[in-house]
Write an enzyme that holds these catalytic residues in place. Structure first.
Site, PDB file in Angstrom:
ATOM      1  N   GLY A  29       0.868  -1.178   0.000  1.00  0.00           N
ATOM      2  CA  GLY A  29       0.000   0.000   0.000  1.00  0.00           C
ATOM      3  C   GLY A  29       0.896   1.216   0.000  1.00  0.00           C
ATOM      4  N   GLU A  30       0.585   2.134   0.875  1.00  0.00           N
ATOM      5  CA  GLU A  30       1.402   3.355   0.972  1.00  0.00           C
ATOM      6  C   GLU A  30       1.916   3.446   2.407  1.00  0.00           C
ATOM      7  OE1 GLU A  30       2.082   4.955  -1.840  1.00  0.00           O
ATOM      8  OE2 GLU A  30       3.447   6.170  -0.639  1.00  0.00           O
ATOM      9  N   SER A  31       3.208   3.270   2.564  1.00  0.00           N
ATOM     10  CA  SER A  31       3.756   3.160   3.922  1.00  0.00           C
ATOM     11  C   SER A  31       3.552   4.436   4.747  1.00  0.00           C
ATOM     12  CB  SER A  31       5.247   2.812   3.867  1.00  0.00           C
ATOM     13  OG  SER A  31       5.951   3.771   3.098  1.00  0.00           O
TER      14      SER A  31
ATOM     15  N   CYS B  72       6.066  -5.294   0.466  1.00  0.00           N
ATOM     16  CA  CYS B  72       6.170  -3.973  -0.140  1.00  0.00           C
ATOM     17  C   CYS B  72       6.113  -2.845   0.902  1.00  0.00           C
ATOM     18  CB  CYS B  72       5.120  -3.839  -1.229  1.00  0.00           C
ATOM     19  SG  CYS B  72       5.620  -2.679  -2.488  1.00  0.00           S
TER      20      CYS B  72
ATOM     21  N   ARG C  15      12.773   3.536  -0.829  1.00  0.00           N
ATOM     22  CA  ARG C  15      11.382   3.568  -1.315  1.00  0.00           C
ATOM     23  C   ARG C  15      11.345   3.880  -2.809  1.00  0.00           C
ATOM     24  NH1 ARG C  15       7.764   7.708   1.408  1.00  0.00           N
ATOM     25  NH2 ARG C  15       6.185   6.520   0.286  1.00  0.00           N
TER      26      ARG C  15
ATOM     27  N   ILE D 149       5.312  -3.238  -7.615  1.00  0.00           N
ATOM     28  CA  ILE D 149       4.496  -2.041  -7.868  1.00  0.00           C
ATOM     29  C   ILE D 149       5.070  -0.890  -7.047  1.00  0.00           C
ATOM     30  CG2 ILE D 149       2.182  -1.027  -7.770  1.00  0.00           C
ATOM     31  CD1 ILE D 149       1.085  -3.927  -7.738  1.00  0.00           C
ATOM     32  N   ARG D 150       5.679   0.060  -7.723  1.00  0.00           N
ATOM     33  CA  ARG D 150       6.350   1.186  -7.040  1.00  0.00           C
ATOM     34  C   ARG D 150       7.081   0.666  -5.785  1.00  0.00           C
ATOM     35  NH1 ARG D 150       3.181   4.271  -4.800  1.00  0.00           N
ATOM     36  NH2 ARG D 150       1.287   3.096  -5.049  1.00  0.00           N
TER      37      ARG D 150
ATOM     38  N   HIS E 152       4.705  -8.344  -4.551  1.00  0.00           N
ATOM     39  CA  HIS E 152       3.330  -8.640  -4.108  1.00  0.00           C
ATOM     40  C   HIS E 152       2.984 -10.113  -4.354  1.00  0.00           C
ATOM     41  CE1 HIS E 152       1.509  -4.620  -3.238  1.00  0.00           C
ATOM     42  NE2 HIS E 152       2.584  -4.235  -3.899  1.00  0.00           N
TER      43      HIS E 152
ATOM     44  N   GLU F 108       0.687 -11.835  -3.245  1.00  0.00           N
ATOM     45  CA  GLU F 108      -0.762 -12.090  -3.230  1.00  0.00           C
ATOM     46  C   GLU F 108      -1.391 -11.948  -4.615  1.00  0.00           C
ATOM     47  OE1 GLU F 108       0.734  -9.397  -2.284  1.00  0.00           O
ATOM     48  OE2 GLU F 108      -0.504  -7.609  -2.622  1.00  0.00           O
TER      49      GLU F 108
HETATM   50  N1  GLN Z   1       5.608   3.016  -2.853  1.00  0.00           N
HETATM   51  C1  GLN Z   1       4.946   2.525  -1.669  1.00  0.00           C
HETATM   52  C2  GLN Z   1       5.548   3.128  -0.392  1.00  0.00           C
HETATM   53  O1  GLN Z   1       6.523   3.765  -0.435  1.00  0.00           O
HETATM   54  C3  GLN Z   1       4.989   1.012  -1.606  1.00  0.00           C
HETATM   55  C4  GLN Z   1       4.280   0.421  -2.788  1.00  0.00           C
HETATM   56  C5  GLN Z   1       3.574  -0.872  -2.526  1.00  0.00           C
HETATM   57  O2  GLN Z   1       3.344  -1.274  -1.385  1.00  0.00           O
HETATM   58  N2  GLN Z   1       3.191  -1.512  -3.604  1.00  0.00           N
HETATM   59  O3  GLN Z   1       5.028   2.957   0.634  1.00  0.00           O
END
Ligand code: GLN
Length: 185
Positions: free
Chosen positions: A47-49, A79, A106, A133-134, A169, A171
């Site tokens: 997700g987004e940390s 992630c 990151r 993913i990113r 990921h 999952e």
């Molecule tokens: N870019 C996100 C972060 O810095 C991590 C991306 C992800 O969990 N797929 O938190």
């Protein structure tokens, strides 16, 4: 066996689906009282940390969850979850649980175009699918950290005591080997 899945933000539902299909009961962690319940294992999803870290503190879940991790609860972090565990973040002054002695970067593959798929060796499991993913990667590890996978020369999976963290990921690909290994390990 009950697995708790941090469910404040991000890709938690996909982990729950896989665990449920394995006959594992899932406990969603959405508020402080959820963290006080009994569980045997913990998933920190992607997700987004920064958002996850902020919500964990605002919802007063942070300290309890950190205690559970330090107390030895088996953790699988993916992630953003890896970023939450890292002791140091190369390109961010924030740290979160800081329970895993690794330094992460990151958005290490670029912000927008940094998503890709590959298959690489993971520990003793052989090649497994990996969707990034990113994603972050692990720039360096301290002693006691076992490196489990590398992609393009960068560390993308590692284990330290009870904590397993991957920058991809698992999952998303319907390959259960990583989960089975983690659950049985
Ligand atoms: N870019 C996100 C972060 O810095 C991590 C991306 C992800 O969990 N797929 O938190």
């Amino acid at each position: 066996m009950t697995a708790a899945v941090l469910a404040v933000q991000g890709a938690f539902a996909e982990h729950e689906k896989i665990l449920s299909e394995q006959g594992i009961s899932c406990l969603e962690l959405r508020k402080k009282s959820d963290v006080e319940k009994s569980f045997d294992a913990l998933i920190l999803p992607g997700g987004e940390s920064t958002v996850q870290g902020k919500l964990l503190r605002e919802l007063d879940m942070f300290d309890l969850l950190k205690e559970r991790i330090e107390g030895g609860t088996k953790v699988l972090a993916t992630c953003a979850g890896l970023i939450l565990l890292a002791e140091r973040i190369e390109n961010d002054c924030r740290v979160h649980f800081a329970t895993m002695p690794v330094c992460v970067r990151r958005n290490a593959y670029g912000r927008q175009l940094g998503s890709f798929y590959t298959e690489e060796q993971f520990g003793q499991l052989g090649k497994i699918p990996m969707t990034f993913i990113r994603a972050p990667y692990i720039e360096s590890v301290e002693s006691g950290v076992e490196i489990l996978a590398q992609v393009r020369g960068n560390i993308v999976a590692a284990r330290y005591k009870n904590q397993t963290a991957v920058s991809f990921h698992p999952e998303l690909n319907g390959d259960l080997r990583l989960y089975e290994w983690w659950l049985n390990g």
